[in-house]
Write a protein that holds these residues in place. Structure first.
Motif, PDB file in Angstrom:
ATOM      1  N   UNK A 163      -9.154  14.877   1.834  1.00  0.00           N
ATOM      2  CA  UNK A 163      -8.935  13.787   0.947  1.00  0.00           C
ATOM      3  C   UNK A 163      -7.444  13.636   0.621  1.00  0.00           C
ATOM      4  N   UNK A 164      -6.782  14.786   0.482  1.00  0.00           N
ATOM      5  CA  UNK A 164      -5.353  14.753   0.207  1.00  0.00           C
ATOM      6  C   UNK A 164      -4.620  14.136   1.385  1.00  0.00           C
ATOM      7  N   UNK A 165      -5.096  14.426   2.615  1.00  0.00           N
ATOM      8  CA  UNK A 165      -4.451  13.882   3.804  1.00  0.00           C
ATOM      9  C   UNK A 165      -4.602  12.355   3.842  1.00  0.00           C
ATOM     10  N   UNK A 166      -5.759  11.876   3.450  1.00  0.00           N
ATOM     11  CA  UNK A 166      -5.995  10.435   3.456  1.00  0.00           C
ATOM     12  C   UNK A 166      -5.078   9.767   2.443  1.00  0.00           C
ATOM     13  N   UNK A 167      -4.967  10.370   1.284  1.00  0.00           N
ATOM     14  CA  UNK A 167      -4.095   9.813   0.249  1.00  0.00           C
ATOM     15  C   UNK A 167      -2.651   9.865   0.723  1.00  0.00           C
ATOM     16  N   UNK A 168      -2.258  10.954   1.377  1.00  0.00           N
ATOM     17  CA  UNK A 168      -0.903  11.078   1.899  1.00  0.00           C
ATOM     18  C   UNK A 168      -0.660  10.009   2.963  1.00  0.00           C
ATOM     19  N   UNK A 204      -2.240   7.162   3.318  1.00  0.00           N
ATOM     20  CA  UNK A 204      -2.216   5.855   2.651  1.00  0.00           C
ATOM     21  C   UNK A 204      -0.897   5.637   1.924  1.00  0.00           C
ATOM     22  N   UNK A 205      -0.392   6.704   1.318  1.00  0.00           N
ATOM     23  CA  UNK A 205       0.891   6.608   0.631  1.00  0.00           C
ATOM     24  C   UNK A 205       2.006   6.289   1.626  1.00  0.00           C
ATOM     25  N   UNK A 206       2.032   7.009   2.740  1.00  0.00           N
ATOM     26  CA  UNK A 206       3.054   6.780   3.773  1.00  0.00           C
ATOM     27  C   UNK A 206       2.900   5.368   4.354  1.00  0.00           C
ATOM     28  N   UNK A 233       5.713   2.483   4.190  1.00  0.00           N
ATOM     29  CA  UNK A 233       6.206   1.771   5.373  1.00  0.00           C
ATOM     30  C   UNK A 233       5.988   0.260   5.236  1.00  0.00           C
ATOM     31  N   UNK A 234       4.842  -0.113   4.719  1.00  0.00           N
ATOM     32  CA  UNK A 234       4.538  -1.517   4.529  1.00  0.00           C
ATOM     33  C   UNK A 234       5.523  -2.145   3.529  1.00  0.00           C
ATOM     34  N   UNK A 235       5.821  -1.450   2.457  1.00  0.00           N
ATOM     35  CA  UNK A 235       6.777  -1.944   1.461  1.00  0.00           C
ATOM     36  C   UNK A 235       8.183  -2.050   2.041  1.00  0.00           C
TER      37      UNK A 235
END
Length: 167
Positions: free
Chosen positions: A1-6, A8-10, A14-16
């Protein structure tokens, strides 16, 4: 779950960054377009002002711009007065020998007529005259008579030499 959040954060980071770069590029392009449009607008305004000032200068000698003449004709409608003078002047063109205000006889069967004219003030008119091949100008003195035809008198006339054809 932490990997998914990481991830998504990355991904959102990148999108921003992509959005920021894209927006900056669009903003710079639009700023250049706005500057270009502002420069064009300024050039058009400058040209418009130049043309307006030239028009004012060209109309310096005109009935509509002469305060003393407007005061003299304060009891008249200037457009109606101008139309009356126009009609009376051009009606003189219908004479068999041409307009009586033009002090020249017909040449080669062509009578002299008034083409264009400009009312300079409450006393003078300048007119362009034409006779097929020759043209000139006349300066006319006029006086408005209430309920009667306008009195016209030729003050001066000039006839131009015919132009030589270009070779």
């Amino acid at each position: 779950m932490k990997k998914i959040i990481l991830y998504l954060f990355i991904l959102s980071l990148l999108f921003n960054i992509f959005q920021y770069m894209n927006s900056t590029k669009i903003l710079k392009t639009q700023s250049k377009e706005i500057e270009s449009c502002e420069a064009k607008i300024k050039a058009v305004r400058d040209s418009s002002n130049i043309v307006y000032n030239q028009m004012i200068d060209a109309n310096y000698f005109s009935l509509e711009m002469d305060d003393e003449s407007l005061e003299y004709f304060e009891n008249y409608s200037i457009p109606e007065l101008t139309e009356q003078i126009r009609n009376e002047l051009l009606a003189l063109n219908d004479a068999p020998n041409g307009n009586k205000l033009v002090p020249y006889d017909p040449i080669d069967g062509n009578k002299f007529i008034i083409n264009k004219f400009k009312i300079l003030n409450h006393r003078w008119i300048i007119a362009d005259v034409y006779s097929g091949t020759l043209r000139g100008e006349i300066l006319i003195k006029y006086f408005i008579n209430d309920g009667k035809p306008t009195d016209f008198e030729t003050i001066q006339a000039i006839l131009h030499q015919p132009r030589k054809p270009a070779q």
